[in-house]
Design a protein around this motif. Structure first.
Motif, PDB file in Angstrom:
ATOM      1  N   SER A 176     102.760   0.679  10.101  1.00 42.14           N
ATOM      2  CA  SER A 176     104.024   1.096   9.961  1.00 42.14           C
ATOM      3  C   SER A 176     104.584   1.481   8.514  1.00 42.14           C
ATOM      4  O   SER A 176     105.307   2.300   8.311  1.00 42.14           O
ATOM      5  N   ILE A 177     104.081   0.486   7.516  1.00 47.12           N
ATOM      6  CA  ILE A 177     104.448   0.904   6.388  1.00 47.12           C
ATOM      7  C   ILE A 177     103.746   2.141   5.770  1.00 47.12           C
ATOM      8  O   ILE A 177     104.327   3.002   4.982  1.00 47.12           O
ATOM      9  N   ALA A 178     102.366   2.298   6.144  1.00 43.85           N
ATOM     10  CA  ALA A 178     101.780   3.524   5.725  1.00 43.85           C
ATOM     11  C   ALA A 178     102.397   4.581   6.079  1.00 43.85           C
ATOM     12  O   ALA A 178     102.796   5.840   5.477  1.00 43.85           O
ATOM     13  N   ASP A 179     102.830   4.673   7.595  1.00 42.02           N
ATOM     14  CA  ASP A 179     103.772   6.027   7.897  1.00 42.02           C
ATOM     15  C   ASP A 179     104.800   6.232   7.493  1.00 42.02           C
ATOM     16  O   ASP A 179     105.509   7.145   7.089  1.00 42.02           O
ATOM     17  N   GLY A 180     105.506   4.900   7.123  1.00 38.74           N
ATOM     18  CA  GLY A 180     106.929   5.140   6.393  1.00 38.74           C
ATOM     19  C   GLY A 180     106.757   5.709   4.907  1.00 38.74           C
ATOM     20  O   GLY A 180     107.542   6.336   4.332  1.00 38.74           O
ATOM     21  N   LYS A 181     105.641   5.318   4.231  1.00 43.85           N
ATOM     22  CA  LYS A 181     105.275   5.926   2.855  1.00 43.85           C
ATOM     23  C   LYS A 181     104.883   7.253   2.962  1.00 43.85           C
ATOM     24  O   LYS A 181     105.363   8.125   2.065  1.00 43.85           O
ATOM     25  N   ASN A 182     104.035   7.853   3.834  1.00 44.59           N
ATOM     26  CA  ASN A 182     103.627   8.956   3.715  1.00 44.59           C
ATOM     27  C   ASN A 182     103.470   9.594   5.118  1.00 44.59           C
ATOM     28  O   ASN A 182     102.315   9.736   5.522  1.00 44.59           O
ATOM     29  N   PRO A 183     104.500   9.859   5.868  1.00 42.31           N
ATOM     30  CA  PRO A 183     104.233  10.606   7.183  1.00 42.31           C
ATOM     31  C   PRO A 183     103.549  12.179   7.009  1.00 42.31           C
ATOM     32  O   PRO A 183     103.637  12.833   5.949  1.00 42.31           O
ATOM     33  N   LYS A 184     102.906  12.428   7.786  1.00 42.96           N
ATOM     34  CA  LYS A 184     101.938  13.646   8.187  1.00 42.96           C
ATOM     35  C   LYS A 184     102.470  14.415   9.368  1.00 42.96           C
ATOM     36  O   LYS A 184     101.723  14.526  10.270  1.00 42.96           O
ATOM     37  N   ALA A 367      96.966  22.725  -7.511  1.00 44.77           N
ATOM     38  CA  ALA A 367      98.303  22.329  -8.183  1.00 44.77           C
ATOM     39  C   ALA A 367      99.207  21.725  -6.926  1.00 44.77           C
ATOM     40  O   ALA A 367      99.754  20.730  -7.261  1.00 44.77           O
ATOM     41  N   GLY A 368      99.301  22.339  -5.922  1.00 43.39           N
ATOM     42  CA  GLY A 368     100.253  21.738  -4.844  1.00 43.39           C
ATOM     43  C   GLY A 368      99.570  20.100  -4.426  1.00 43.39           C
ATOM     44  O   GLY A 368     100.379  19.411  -4.199  1.00 43.39           O
ATOM     45  N   ILE A 369      98.103  20.107  -4.306  1.00 39.73           N
ATOM     46  CA  ILE A 369      97.516  19.115  -3.779  1.00 39.73           C
ATOM     47  C   ILE A 369      97.711  17.934  -4.840  1.00 39.73           C
ATOM     48  O   ILE A 369      97.944  16.783  -4.502  1.00 39.73           O
ATOM     49  N   HIS A 370      97.597  18.433  -5.969  1.00 41.20           N
ATOM     50  CA  HIS A 370      97.932  17.085  -7.421  1.00 41.20           C
ATOM     51  C   HIS A 370      99.393  16.872  -7.264  1.00 41.20           C
ATOM     52  O   HIS A 370      99.449  15.747  -7.381  1.00 41.20           O
ATOM     53  N   ALA A 371     100.307  17.603  -6.981  1.00 40.83           N
ATOM     54  CA  ALA A 371     101.752  17.212  -7.077  1.00 40.83           C
ATOM     55  C   ALA A 371     101.993  16.441  -5.831  1.00 40.83           C
ATOM     56  O   ALA A 371     102.537  15.476  -5.745  1.00 40.83           O
ATOM     57  N   GLY A 372     101.520  16.824  -4.729  1.00 39.83           N
ATOM     58  CA  GLY A 372     101.735  16.086  -3.406  1.00 39.83           C
ATOM     59  C   GLY A 372     100.981  14.666  -3.446  1.00 39.83           C
ATOM     60  O   GLY A 372     101.902  13.712  -2.932  1.00 39.83           O
ATOM     61  N   ALA A 373      99.786  14.663  -3.876  1.00 44.77           N
ATOM     62  CA  ALA A 373      99.197  13.324  -4.034  1.00 44.77           C
ATOM     63  C   ALA A 373      99.982  12.386  -4.930  1.00 44.77           C
ATOM     64  O   ALA A 373     100.192  10.889  -4.614  1.00 44.77           O
ATOM     65  N   LYS A 374     100.738  12.749  -6.034  1.00 43.51           N
ATOM     66  CA  LYS A 374     101.280  12.047  -6.921  1.00 43.51           C
ATOM     67  C   LYS A 374     102.614  11.489  -6.346  1.00 43.51           C
ATOM     68  O   LYS A 374     103.234  10.553  -6.395  1.00 43.51           O
ATOM     69  N   ALA A 375     103.291  12.615  -5.526  1.00 43.10           N
ATOM     70  CA  ALA A 375     104.546  12.147  -4.850  1.00 43.10           C
ATOM     71  C   ALA A 375     104.454  11.410  -3.702  1.00 43.10           C
ATOM     72  O   ALA A 375     105.377  10.134  -3.385  1.00 43.10           O
ATOM     73  N   ALA A 376     103.355  11.187  -2.940  1.00 36.44           N
ATOM     74  CA  ALA A 376     103.056  10.144  -1.990  1.00 36.44           C
ATOM     75  C   ALA A 376     102.844   8.821  -2.358  1.00 36.44           C
ATOM     76  O   ALA A 376     102.921   7.826  -1.657  1.00 36.44           O
ATOM     77  N   GLY A 377     102.440   8.567  -3.798  1.00 38.15           N
ATOM     78  CA  GLY A 377     102.370   7.174  -4.288  1.00 38.15           C
ATOM     79  C   GLY A 377     103.459   6.905  -5.256  1.00 38.15           C
ATOM     80  O   GLY A 377     103.321   5.921  -5.820  1.00 38.15           O
ATOM     81  N   SER A 378     104.601   7.711  -4.937  1.00 38.76           N
ATOM     82  CA  SER A 378     105.703   7.219  -6.036  1.00 38.76           C
ATOM     83  C   SER A 378     106.615   6.113  -5.532  1.00 38.76           C
ATOM     84  O   SER A 378     106.213   5.637  -4.403  1.00 38.76           O
ATOM     85  N   GLY A 379     107.180   5.543  -6.381  1.00 36.23           N
ATOM     86  CA  GLY A 379     108.169   4.440  -6.018  1.00 36.23           C
ATOM     87  C   GLY A 379     109.157   4.758  -4.658  1.00 36.23           C
ATOM     88  O   GLY A 379     109.316   3.849  -3.932  1.00 36.23           O
ATOM     89  N   LEU A 380     109.692   6.131  -4.680  1.00 31.92           N
ATOM     90  CA  LEU A 380     110.531   6.375  -3.468  1.00 31.92           C
ATOM     91  C   LEU A 380     109.660   6.027  -2.320  1.00 31.92           C
ATOM     92  O   LEU A 380     110.224   5.719  -1.352  1.00 31.92           O
ATOM     93  N   ALA A 381     108.430   6.761  -2.154  1.00 31.14           N
ATOM     94  CA  ALA A 381     107.571   6.747  -1.031  1.00 31.14           C
ATOM     95  C   ALA A 381     107.394   5.038  -0.622  1.00 31.14           C
ATOM     96  O   ALA A 381     107.197   4.746   0.526  1.00 31.14           O
ATOM     97  N   LYS A 382     107.027   4.110  -1.617  1.00 28.30           N
ATOM     98  CA  LYS A 382     106.386   2.901  -1.482  1.00 28.30           C
ATOM     99  C   LYS A 382     108.042   2.252  -0.794  1.00 28.30           C
ATOM    100  O   LYS A 382     108.053   1.164  -0.028  1.00 28.30           O
ATOM    101  N   ALA A 383     108.974   2.430  -1.572  1.00 26.08           N
ATOM    102  CA  ALA A 383     110.253   1.923  -0.774  1.00 26.08           C
ATOM    103  C   ALA A 383     110.931   2.218   0.548  1.00 26.08           C
ATOM    104  O   ALA A 383     111.286   1.473   1.311  1.00 26.08           O
ATOM    105  N   ALA A 384     110.650   3.400   0.880  1.00 22.80           N
ATOM    106  CA  ALA A 384     110.675   4.040   2.365  1.00 22.80           C
ATOM    107  C   ALA A 384     109.812   3.222   3.278  1.00 22.80           C
ATOM    108  O   ALA A 384     110.011   2.814   4.414  1.00 22.80           O
TER     109      ALA A 384
END
Length: 455
Positions: A176-184, A367-384
């Motif tokens: 549930s935490i993983a899905d909240g951080k990075n839904p697909k 370029a898109g994968i690099h930016a998306g992987a960085k966003a998936a580990g951001s503080g905002l994603a972790k908080a969500a």
């Protein structure tokens, strides 16, 4: 004064007038018809006796306040009432009913009380509530199937029921935490519907907290403040019970609004960062690609990144080789459609030469994968992600408070009482993290809440 009318009752003769000097009879005015035997009226004399109308008798519903009362109601044409002499300061009192409490006439709906009118205004739009319920039920159905598969795998591995339950609870909490951080979930229509639902919940939540039926400053925040600063301890039992409901409603709205805001920000960050990186790469490597083709290909890369990329992913391995192949096929189709070119001409546009393949498309995907992987580990994603388990517990507590308030309220109808209890029990089950049980509880709670909104 009210109008006068000719009385049909016999009255005693009036007292004789004072003696006056005899006057000469005058002929009737020209044009005045007099029948034989009739005398012209004398000056300063009236031909009939007039009496005031009793205007204080009861009247038929909707009747005018001017003129005599309706027949049979104690007025002038019904049972007559003798009026006494006028005494200043003792005028008859006219009772005026409150329009909100008057009984409805035939064919009319009864007037709503103030509390019923307030509840009517606070009801959510059934369309938005229905969308939220559909998204929630679908999401929990998909999650429930995954948790059931995990339970089955644990049992097939030889684990006991107790150990499988413990492993399932742990897995449910972690997932549930993983899905909240990075839904697909941008590869289905319900996934897109979930994003729209979060935007609507965010907007209506903020609006409901700030605004009520009286405008800004009369929303759930103000009601919760009044409840917390005396409403729970002062007033009647019904008022204290209403304050408990206001606090529960406020807490649930804040929790759901915060969750929707975190998830919206998380999704926008991941998608927008991948789109922007891919678009800038295409501008640099494929200047001949028109804006339509560039935007379409950048969107496709951002969506692929959203659905496939996790935090910390590296740009290698079989997973990304497959994505490269899929992206090249998409780039060929998008470029051909945008420019009406053949496959070879599209390669020239995207690869700066037919011999170099789809170099621009590959670079944009990287370029898109690099930016998306960085966003998936951001503080905002972790908080969500970390907010989800706590939000489930908080919502269970607030739903329970609202259910207690509903049960104790004298104005609650049976539908409200039943659905409030089911909603609270479902939320409690959702907060347990027991595989399948929590998913079923969340779905049942959402459906019950939706049904309860109609009572």
């Amino acid at each position: 004064m009210d109008p006068y009318r000719i009385s049909n009752q016999q009255k005693p003769p009036p007292p004789p007038p004072p003696a006056q000097a005899k006057q000469k009879k005058q002929a009737p005015a020209t044009g005045q018809n007099t029948s034989p035997g009739m005398q012209a009226p004398k000056k300063n004399q009236t031909t009939t006796q007039l009496q005031p109308v009793d205007t204080f008798g009861p009247r038929a519903p909707g009747a005018s306040t001017q003129g005599p009362a309706a027949p049979g109601t104690g007025g002038a044409n019904g049972t007559k009432k003798q009026m006494g002499p006028y005494v200043p300061g003792h005028e008859p009192k006219i009772e005026v009913q409150n329009p909100g409490t008057q009984p409805a006439s035939a064919g009319q709906q009864p007037a709503q009380t103030g509390k019923e009118e307030e509840k009517e205004k606070e009801k959510e739009n059934p369309l938005t509530k229905g969308l939220d319920t559909s998204v929630t039920v679908n999401q929990n159905y998909q999650d429930g199937k995954e948790r059931a598969a995990t339970w089955k795998a644990n049992r097939e591995a030889g684990n006991s029921r107790t150990k499988s339950l413990g492993l399932g609870i742990k897995d449910n909490f972690t997932q549930s935490i993983a899905d909240g951080k990075n839904p697909k979930d941008l590869d289905t229509r319900m996934g897109w519907a979930g994003k729209v639902n979060n935007l609507i919940k965010l907007g209506t939540g903020v609006s409901g907290l700030a605004m009520g039926k009286e405008g800004v400053g009369d929303g759930k925040l103000a009601k919760a403040w009044d409840a917390a600063t005396g409403g729970l301890t002062n007033g009647t039992a019904e008022e204290r019970n209403a304050a408990l409901n206001d606090l529960g409603d406020f807490g649930k709205t804040v929790t759901e609004t915060a969750k929707a805001g975190l998830e919206t920000g998380r999704d926008l960050q991941k998608y927008a960062s991948a789109y922007r990186a891919a678009s800038n790469s295409l501008k640099a490597d494929a200047p001949g690609l028109n804006d339509t083709g560039r935007r379409s290909l950048a969107h496709n890369i951002a969506k692929t990144t959203f659905n496939k990329v996790d935090a910390g992913d590296e740009l290698n391995g079989k997973k990304f080789n497959d994505l490269y192949l899929e992206n090249r096929t998409a780039a060929k189709n998008i470029g051909s459609t945008a420019h009406q070119h053949s496959a070879n001409q599209t390669r020239k546009v995207l690869g700066m030469g037919a011999d170099k393949g789809f170099k621009a498309a590959d670079n944009a995907l990287k370029a898109g994968i690099h930016a998306g992987a960085k966003a998936a580990g951001s503080g905002l994603a972790k908080a969500a992600g970390r907010f989800v388990p706590g939000a489930n517990v908080a919502i269970a507590a607030f739903d329970t408070a609202k259910a207690i308030s509903t049960w104790n309220s004298k104005s609650s109808n049976p539908g409200e009482i039943i659905t409030a209890g089911i909603t609270a029990l479902g939320s409690i089950a959702a907060a347990t993290n027991i595989p399948v049980v929590s998913q079923v509880g969340a779905a049942v709670s959402s459906v019950s809440d939706f049904v309860g909104s109609f009572f």
